[in-house]
Structures are given as C-alpha cells and as structure tokens.
Design a protein around this motif. Sequence first.
Motif, PDB file in Angstrom:
ATOM      1  N   ARG A  10       0.829  -1.199   0.000  1.00  0.00           N
ATOM      2  CA  ARG A  10       0.000   0.000   0.000  1.00  0.00           C
ATOM      3  C   ARG A  10       0.867   1.254   0.000  1.00  0.00           C
ATOM      4  NH1 ARG A  10      -2.684   0.095   4.903  1.00  0.00           N
ATOM      5  NH2 ARG A  10      -1.583   1.933   5.523  1.00  0.00           N
ATOM      6  N   ARG A  13       2.387   2.492  -3.406  1.00  0.00           N
ATOM      7  CA  ARG A  13       1.542   3.168  -4.392  1.00  0.00           C
ATOM      8  C   ARG A  13       1.692   4.676  -4.270  1.00  0.00           C
ATOM      9  NH1 ARG A  13      -4.345   1.207  -3.902  1.00  0.00           N
ATOM     10  NH2 ARG A  13      -4.536   2.567  -5.691  1.00  0.00           N
ATOM     11  N   VAL A  15       0.936   8.471  -3.688  1.00  0.00           N
ATOM     12  CA  VAL A  15       0.034   9.073  -2.703  1.00  0.00           C
ATOM     13  C   VAL A  15      -0.036  10.572  -2.948  1.00  0.00           C
ATOM     14  CG1 VAL A  15      -0.264   9.538  -0.244  1.00  0.00           C
ATOM     15  CG2 VAL A  15       0.600   7.326  -0.973  1.00  0.00           C
ATOM     16  N   ASN A  17      -0.875  13.866  -0.839  1.00  0.00           N
ATOM     17  CA  ASN A  17      -1.112  14.384   0.504  1.00  0.00           C
ATOM     18  C   ASN A  17      -1.883  15.696   0.412  1.00  0.00           C
ATOM     19  OD1 ASN A  17       0.303  12.467   2.109  1.00  0.00           O
ATOM     20  ND2 ASN A  17       2.208  13.321   1.299  1.00  0.00           N
ATOM     21  N   ASN A  23      -4.795  10.741   0.215  1.00  0.00           N
ATOM     22  CA  ASN A  23      -5.589  10.072  -0.812  1.00  0.00           C
ATOM     23  C   ASN A  23      -4.685   9.207  -1.666  1.00  0.00           C
ATOM     24  OD1 ASN A  23      -8.138  11.413  -0.286  1.00  0.00           O
ATOM     25  ND2 ASN A  23      -7.140  13.245  -1.092  1.00  0.00           N
ATOM     26  N   MET A  24      -5.124   7.996  -1.964  1.00  0.00           N
ATOM     27  CA  MET A  24      -4.400   7.121  -2.877  1.00  0.00           C
ATOM     28  C   MET A  24      -4.847   7.482  -4.297  1.00  0.00           C
ATOM     29  SD  MET A  24      -2.625   5.461  -0.773  1.00  0.00           S
ATOM     30  CE  MET A  24      -1.894   4.134  -1.656  1.00  0.00           C
ATOM     31  N   LYS A  26      -5.589   6.392  -7.923  1.00  0.00           N
ATOM     32  CA  LYS A  26      -5.903   5.158  -8.625  1.00  0.00           C
ATOM     33  C   LYS A  26      -6.176   5.482 -10.085  1.00  0.00           C
ATOM     34  CE  LYS A  26      -9.087   1.353  -8.894  1.00  0.00           C
ATOM     35  NZ  LYS A  26     -10.458   0.950  -8.709  1.00  0.00           N
TER      36      LYS A  26
END
Length: 189
Positions: A10, A13, A15, A17, A23-24, A26
């Motif tokens: 995790r 991945r 990120v 900020n 928040n990731m 995607k």
Amino acid sequence: DEVAARQRARLARPVLNTRWKVNMIKMTNVLVGTDFSDASEPALVYGREFARTFGATLHVLHVVENPLLWAGPEAAGVDFARLQAELEASAQNTLDRIVTAEDREQLKAITVVRTRTSPAFEIASYAKAEGIDMILIGTHGRGFVRHLLMGSVAEKVVRIAPCPVLTVRPHEHDFIQPDALETFGAVKH
C-alpha cells in the motif's frame, strides 16, 4: 508477515497528501491522443510510464478528420468512402508501428482509430465512454498568432475532458528518467 506485506504494498503506491487526509491515486485507464507528429511522441512516452506506474491499461487514440471537411469543388469525382478507408488503414498501420508488442503485453495497450469532424470532441467522448482516468496529449506550443488562427486540439481537450489532462511539449523538461540500472549498465560498459 502478511499484514506487513500488505502495508508495504500500500505504501509503494503513489500518494497525494492534502491538508486534511491522504488520498491514494488510482488509475486504471490512461489515454494518449496522438496525431503522429513530433509533439505527440513525448506524450506516448509519458503515457507508457503512467500506465506502468499505476498498472493501468494504455489506450492510444488517433482521430482521422473527415476528408469531406477540407474538400473543395476540385474534389468532384473523388471516392470519399475509399479515401476515408485508406486514411483509417494508414492510421491503424502507424498505431501498430508505434505501439509495441511489449506495450500490448505489459500495459494491455489498445489502439483505436476514429473518424470525426473534431479530434478534441472525439478524444473527450472516448475518454468518457471508456472510463479514462487521465488523458495525455502533445502540444506544439505554437505562437500566439498561429494559435488564434488554428486553435489547439490540446487546449480544447483540456476544456472539455471528463478527467485530468496532461499536455506535453516536445523538448521541454522531462521528469521521466531512465531506469537507474540501465544507466548504471551503460556507464559500466
């Protein structure tokens, strides 16, 4: 242990900020709009890297403008259906050349040729229909007068796209760097 492995995955991945939360990011579908010009080459390079980084599918789209738009009276007797088919076949051949077997295997690359009167509207329409998360498109960086006269497909895409758009100018600052191991190998030899 399994929990630690999931946390490491995790954290690996990308990120984003923000002040209040993390928040990731995607991305599952990345679209590169190309007109096969020198300006669109860096956009494909960036598109490959975004797709590779996020594990996304790479879509590469070329829009063939309808030849009836630029036909004048001297075009009487021209078989426009045949001309259109030839333009589309030529565009597909070029896409097949610039999108590699490696792209198709590793990035699940999809090549698409569409015919429309407006490349910008077709790029945005395709992005919406296919659930594209990011569009990458080259821009020529024309001067003010040429831009006023000709407009800019990239600018129109930025205004109407249903997702973020990254415009890439040729010969500008590149933030994609060669793999450190490849660089080390080249220096070593």
